[in-house]
Design an enzyme around this catalytic site. Structure first.
Site, PDB file in Angstrom:
ATOM      1  N   ASN A 196       0.851  -1.194   0.000  1.00 46.84           N
ATOM      2  CA  ASN A 196       0.000   0.000   0.000  1.00 46.84           C
ATOM      3  C   ASN A 196       0.884   1.240   0.000  1.00 46.84           C
ATOM      4  OD1 ASN A 196       0.557   0.729   2.881  1.00 46.84           O
ATOM      5  ND2 ASN A 196      -0.379  -1.282   3.193  1.00 46.84           N
ATOM      6  N   LYS A 199       9.771 -16.123 -11.167  1.00 49.61           N
ATOM      7  CA  LYS A 199       8.941 -15.033 -11.698  1.00 49.61           C
ATOM      8  C   LYS A 199       7.763 -15.608 -12.495  1.00 49.61           C
ATOM      9  CE  LYS A 199       9.185 -11.052 -14.676  1.00 49.61           C
ATOM     10  NZ  LYS A 199       9.748 -10.627 -15.920  1.00 49.61           N
ATOM     11  N   PHE A 222      -4.669   3.282  14.396  1.00 53.21           N
ATOM     12  CA  PHE A 222      -4.868   4.324  13.384  1.00 53.21           C
ATOM     13  C   PHE A 222      -5.916   3.797  12.417  1.00 53.21           C
ATOM     14  CE2 PHE A 222      -1.765   7.838  13.412  1.00 53.21           C
ATOM     15  CZ  PHE A 222      -1.080   7.500  14.576  1.00 53.21           C
ATOM     16  N   LYS A 249     -13.927   0.285  14.449  1.00 51.85           N
ATOM     17  CA  LYS A 249     -12.626  -0.368  14.672  1.00 51.85           C
ATOM     18  C   LYS A 249     -12.213  -0.276  16.141  1.00 51.85           C
ATOM     19  CE  LYS A 249     -11.024   0.348   9.978  1.00 51.85           C
ATOM     20  NZ  LYS A 249     -10.189   1.065   9.039  1.00 51.85           N
TER      21      LYS A 249
HETATM   22  N1  CTP Z   1      -4.158  -3.490  11.838  1.00 54.25           N
HETATM   23  C1  CTP Z   1      -3.456  -4.565  12.307  1.00 54.25           C
HETATM   24  N2  CTP Z   1      -3.465  -5.738  11.604  1.00 54.25           N
HETATM   25  C2  CTP Z   1      -4.109  -5.855  10.430  1.00 54.25           C
HETATM   26  C3  CTP Z   1      -4.832  -4.736   9.936  1.00 54.25           C
HETATM   27  C4  CTP Z   1      -4.819  -3.570  10.652  1.00 54.25           C
HETATM   28  O1  CTP Z   1      -2.854  -4.463  13.379  1.00 54.25           O
HETATM   29  N3  CTP Z   1      -4.084  -7.003   9.768  1.00 54.25           N
HETATM   30  C5  CTP Z   1      -4.177  -2.247  12.621  1.00 54.25           C
HETATM   31  C6  CTP Z   1      -3.501  -1.069  11.930  1.00 54.25           C
HETATM   32  O2  CTP Z   1      -2.134  -1.000  12.278  1.00 54.25           O
HETATM   33  C7  CTP Z   1      -4.288   0.108  12.450  1.00 54.25           C
HETATM   34  C8  CTP Z   1      -5.676  -0.442  12.701  1.00 54.25           C
HETATM   35  O3  CTP Z   1      -5.515  -1.866  12.793  1.00 54.25           O
HETATM   36  O4  CTP Z   1      -3.813   0.585  13.689  1.00 54.25           O
HETATM   37  C9  CTP Z   1      -6.679  -0.118  11.618  1.00 54.25           C
HETATM   38  O5  CTP Z   1      -6.132  -0.441  10.353  1.00 54.25           O
HETATM   39  P1  CTP Z   1      -6.913  -0.156   9.012  1.00 54.25           P
HETATM   40  O6  CTP Z   1      -6.086  -0.621   7.859  1.00 54.25           O
HETATM   41  O7  CTP Z   1      -7.420   1.243   9.017  1.00 54.25           O
HETATM   42  O8  CTP Z   1      -8.193  -1.049   9.196  1.00 54.25           O
HETATM   43  P2  CTP Z   1      -8.493  -2.566   9.034  1.00 54.25           P
HETATM   44  O9  CTP Z   1      -8.762  -3.128  10.386  1.00 54.25           O
HETATM   45  O10 CTP Z   1      -7.463  -3.249   8.218  1.00 54.25           O
HETATM   46  O11 CTP Z   1      -9.869  -2.513   8.268  1.00 54.25           O
HETATM   47  P3  CTP Z   1     -10.208  -2.059   6.738  1.00 54.25           P
HETATM   48  O12 CTP Z   1      -8.948  -2.363   5.954  1.00 54.25           O
HETATM   49  O13 CTP Z   1     -11.337  -2.904   6.369  1.00 54.25           O
HETATM   50  O14 CTP Z   1     -10.517  -0.608   6.778  1.00 54.25           O
END
Ligand code: CTP
Length: 399
Positions: A206, A285, A321, A335
């Site tokens: 990402n 690959k 976050f 969340k």
């Molecule tokens: N997080 C985590 N492990 C994951 C996904 C997310 O610890 N597999 C944590 C991130 O570090 C962040 C929080 O969860 O502090 C929210 O992450 P975010 O990417 O905004 O949300 P997701 O829970 O992944 O949900 P979505 O992608 O559906 O928005």
């Protein structure tokens, strides 16, 4: 740095020109900056440069018409910090031996402030036994010595002796003038993206750059916390003075975080963890073939949710976050509850002035008790400090 009085003492080395940038950065952060130069420093950079940058008069000589009789005492005693940058071998020798034969060396002796010495010289001079003994001697008296950097020197040789980058000196300055209000707190921070390989040359990831997480880790370290940083791949310089674990995938990040979590009072999960990883990783690959292609993905563990399931009595303070492009508050609140954490920092990553690659961020902080705080547009460093203030308050309430 607002309201702080900082003196930059410039001595006669070629790196004196870098102190002009240092003064500019200090002024930019709000420090009331004064410059004192030695006679030889003024051969390298003119006092006018420093006068213009600092907006204050520059002192060179003890007995100039513009120097008041007690300037060396008032400057020394009102200062919060004195930085000697660059510090030549000669000047280090003088202060190690209590010599006060010009304005700057007299000011150093008169000062009760913290003194940061940034040596800069040829690598052989730096390695010289007399210089090393002098540095040891002043370190024992409480002066803070900034290790010179290695690299190409002005004398066209390579080695240790370069004045560190002004930005690096600034980081040390922030550390020295901060109140160390987080001393004793152990903070684990995750930052950056995770990278999930498809084959030896491709991956799913990402746009996270790690800036927000690194800003939090640096601010926590500067304020005296013991920091562990678990970082996905980023292009950022590793902050000094903390344990850093470098990881690639979500599974590696999970392992590193769980290994360190028992030792943490606070865990701040600023990393953008990939939610899925390719089910299979090809050894070679992948070759192009059909017109369309499907990649089978499997879910990564939710690290934060896993930490949230820990028994509350053993649980560190958990901060998440939420990176969103729509329904910011609804999603962030969901969340916060689903992961059972203490606070969540919600940011709209679709904005240009916030989110991943930006220097600034605009966030809303949501708390367990349902309260919410909307912060204005701030630099990521400022968001980091604000967040740490809030964490400190919550820890205080917990105790
Ligand atoms: N997080 C985590 N492990 C994951 C996904 C997310 O610890 N597999 C944590 C991130 O570090 C962040 C929080 O969860 O502090 C929210 O992450 P975010 O990417 O905004 O949300 P997701 O829970 O992944 O949900 P979505 O992608 O559906 O928005």
């Amino acid at each position: 740095m607002k309201g702080k009085k900082i003196i930059v003492g410039v001595t006669g080395g070629i790196a004196a020109y870098k102190s002009a940038e240092l003064v500019r950065l200090l002024v930019k952060e709000g420090a009331n900056t004064f410059v004192a130069m030695t006679r030889n420093a003024a051969r390298f950079v003119t006092p006018l440069t420093f006068e213009t940058l600092s907006n204050n008069r520059v002192i060179r000589h003890m007995f100039d018409n513009t120097t008041a009789p007690l300037d060396h005492i008032t400057w020394a005693q009102e200062a919060d910090l004195v930085i000697i940058s660059p510090a030549t071998a000669n000047f280090i020798g003088k202060i190690a031996n209590g010599i006060a034969d010009d304005f700057l060396s007299t000011l150093v002796i008169a000062s009760t402030a913290k003194i940061l010495v940034c040596p800069s010289m040829n690598s052989q001079m730096f390695a010289n036994a007399a210089v090393q003994v002098n540095l040891k001697r002043i370190a024992e008296r409480g002066y803070v010595i900034m290790d010179p950097a290695e690299g190409e020197l002005a004398c066209h040789t390579e080695g240790k002796g370069r004045l560190p980058d002004p930005q690096e000196i600034m980081e040390k300055v922030r550390f020295l003038i901060s109140g160390q209000d987080l001393k004793g707190l152990r903070i684990l921070v995750t930052a950056g993206p995770t990278v999930e390989p498809l084959d030896p040359v491709r991956f799913i990831s990402n746009r996270s750059t790690g800036r927000m997480g690194y800003a939090v880790a640096k601010a926590a370290g500067r304020r005296g916390a013991t920091v562990t940083l678990v970082s996905g791949p980023t292009a950022l310089t590793a902050p000094r003075g903390m344990m850093i674990y470098r990881v690639q995938t979500a599974l590696e990040m999970k392992r590193a975080v769980l290994d360190c979590s028992a030792e943490a009072d606070v865990i701040i999960k600023a990393a953008a963890v990939s939610d899925y990883r390719p089910r299979e990783r090809a050894d070679q690959k992948i070759k192009k073939g059909a017109e369309t292609m499907t990649i089978d993905l499997e879910k990564n563990p939710d690290i934060l949710a896993e930490l949230g399931r820990t028994k509350r009595s053993n649980k560190p303070l958990l901060v998440g976050f939420a990176a969103e492009t729509e329904d910011l508050l609804i999603n962030a609140k969901e969340k916060l509850q689903a992961k059972d954490i203490d606070m969540i920092v919600a940011n709209d990553v679709s904005r240009e002035d916030a989110g991943f690659a930006s220097e600034t961020n605009i966030v809303k902080i949501l708390y367990r008790d349902g309260t919410q705080e909307d912060l204005p547009l701030m630099k990521k460093d400022e968001v980091a400090d604000h967040l740490l203030d809030k964490i400190k308050d919550l820890i205080g309430e917990k105790e």
